[in-house]
Design a protein around this motif. Structure first.
Motif, short mmCIF file in Angstrom:
data_model
loop_
_atom_site.label_atom_id
_atom_site.label_comp_id
_atom_site.label_asym_id
_atom_site.label_seq_id
_atom_site.Cartn_x
_atom_site.Cartn_y
_atom_site.Cartn_z
N SER A 52 -2.13 -4.88 8.24
CA SER A 52 -2.85 -5.72 7.30
C SER A 52 -3.91 -4.92 6.55
O SER A 52 -4.29 -3.81 6.97
N ALA A 53 -4.41 -5.48 5.47
CA ALA A 53 -5.41 -4.80 4.65
C ALA A 53 -6.66 -4.46 5.45
O ALA A 53 -7.28 -3.41 5.22
N THR A 54 -7.00 -5.32 6.38
CA THR A 54 -8.20 -5.08 7.19
C THR A 54 -7.92 -4.17 8.37
O THR A 54 -8.85 -3.71 9.03
N GLY A 55 -6.66 -3.94 8.65
CA GLY A 55 -6.30 -3.11 9.79
C GLY A 55 -6.27 -3.84 11.12
O GLY A 55 -6.02 -3.23 12.15
N ASN A 100 0.85 -7.92 -1.11
CA ASN A 100 -0.36 -8.73 -0.92
C ASN A 100 -0.10 -9.96 -0.05
O ASN A 100 -0.97 -10.82 0.05
N MET A 101 1.08 -10.03 0.57
CA MET A 101 1.39 -11.13 1.49
C MET A 101 1.79 -10.55 2.83
O MET A 101 2.89 -10.00 2.98
N TYR A 102 0.94 -10.66 3.82
CA TYR A 102 1.21 -10.03 5.11
C TYR A 102 2.49 -10.58 5.75
O TYR A 102 3.22 -9.84 6.40
N ASP A 110 10.38 -7.71 -1.15
CA ASP A 110 9.11 -8.32 -1.56
C ASP A 110 8.00 -7.31 -1.82
O ASP A 110 6.93 -7.68 -2.31
N MET A 111 8.23 -6.05 -1.50
CA MET A 111 7.18 -5.06 -1.65
C MET A 111 6.94 -4.75 -3.13
O MET A 111 7.85 -4.87 -3.95
#
Length: 124
Positions: A52-55, A100-102, A110-111
Motif C-alpha cells: 500500500s501507499a503507506t507501506g 490507486n486502488m489497493y 488495472d495497473m
C-alpha cells in the motif's frame, strides 16, 4: 512523463536471493500502491506482491508467499522486492506498476503505470 524503473535483475543459482528495486520519475512513489508482477516465457503476466501507499498493507501470491518480501524505503523513494529461495520456476521478467486502488493491486489489467521490466534468471 510518469515512469517506473526496475533494477536489480540478473542471474542467480537455485536457492539464492535477489533484491529488486522500483523507482519512479515524474511522480511520487509514495502516493500510490505498488505491485510487482512477473512474466515467464509463454505465460501470462502474474501479480506476485503489492504494498500500500503507506507501506502498512502487503499482499503476496501463493507462489511466492514466505519466500518474497516487499517493502518501501521512503528515504530513497523506492519499493524493494527481496526474493529468496529462488527456483528455476521463478525465472521471468519482473515488473513493477502503480495503482490507486489497493484492492486491485495484483491485477495486471488495472495497473496504471508500468516499468519496462528486469530479467531474473534462476539456473545452475
Amino acid at each position: 512523463q510518469w515512469q517506473l524503473v526496475e533494477t536489480g535483475g540478473g542471474s542467480v543459482q537455485p536457492g539464492g536471493s535477489v533484491t529488486l528495486s522500483c523507482a519512479a520519475s515524474g511522480f511520487a512513489l509514495g502516493d500510490y500502491h505498488i505491485g510487482w508482477f512477473r512474466q515467464a516465457p509463454g505465460k501470462e503476466r502474474e501479480g506476485i506482491s503489492c504494498i500500500s501507499a503507506t507501506g502498512t498493507l502487503t499482499k503476496y501470491s501463493d507462489s511466492v508467499k514466505g519466500r518474497f518480501a516487499i517493502s518501501r524505503d521512503d528515504a530513497k523513494d523506492v519499493v524493494n522486492l527481496q526474493m529468496s529461495q529462488l527456483q528455476p520456476d521463478d525465472t521471468a521478467v519482473y515488473y513493477c506498476a502503480s495503482i490507486n486502488m489497493y484492492d486491485k493491486c495484483l491485477s495486471p489489467s488495472d495497473m496504471m503505470v508500468w516499468g519496462k521490466g528486469t530479467l531474473v534468471t534462476v539456473s545452475s
